[in-house]
Design an enzyme around this catalytic site. Sequence first.
Site, PDB file in Angstrom:
ATOM      1  N   HIS A 158      -2.729   0.773  -2.326  1.00 47.10           N
ATOM      2  CA  HIS A 158      -4.012   0.381  -2.912  1.00 47.10           C
ATOM      3  C   HIS A 158      -4.346   1.238  -4.120  1.00 47.10           C
ATOM      4  CE1 HIS A 158      -6.069   3.943  -1.302  1.00 47.10           C
ATOM      5  NE2 HIS A 158      -5.385   3.742  -0.175  1.00 47.10           N
ATOM      6  N   CYS A 174      -2.020   6.111   3.493  1.00 51.56           N
ATOM      7  CA  CYS A 174      -1.739   5.064   2.507  1.00 51.56           C
ATOM      8  C   CYS A 174      -1.073   5.641   1.250  1.00 51.56           C
ATOM      9  CB  CYS A 174      -3.030   4.370   2.103  1.00 51.56           C
ATOM     10  SG  CYS A 174      -3.822   3.490   3.454  1.00 51.56           S
TER      11      CYS A 174
END
Length: 198
Positions: A158, A174
């Site tokens: 992301h 992440c």
Amino acid sequence: MSPGSLSRRRLLLTGAAATLLPAAARAQEATDGPPPMIPAPELAPVRRNTSSFVRQDWRTHFDTLGVGAIVCDTTSRALHYWNADGSDYRIYPTSVPASEELTRRGYTKVVRKKVGPDWTPTASMMERFPELRYMPPGPDNPLGTHAMYLSWPAYLIHGTHDTRKIGRQSSDGCIGLYNFAIEELFAATPIGTQVRII
């Protein structure tokens, strides 16, 4: 030798001397003073926090490219992308998990993509940071402008609005990219793209 040919020779020598004299004088002048100023080339601004990384070969990680391939290198903090025929290869600086315990390595794939993602903290995040709350899309959202969800629950590639995180161990598991980079990668990456995190 005839007097005419002598004068032609003198004429040629005089002309050559006249041509060379200004260059010799300029060369002498150049050695008398400091060298001329040469402007420095204009360099692109340096992005902070990015580590150096080396080119990867997709064959080291995958048998085929399929619809595309991504390698996230947590050591050099870089994401490598190849399209289906290998003609498009890109490298992006990333943020990586903050600790070894938060780092998951192995093979997964992109199963969903979303522009303007919202964010809900996981149970393990809430244990460590009870003040965390759901965030709708927007400038405070930790997922940035675009998110690609992996087949592992709660693991994403992301963007981030906090550019200080790029190049650092700063995520909860992440892989984060600058918003402009995730937007570009998002557009190039189809659902089903294979991902390896190393």
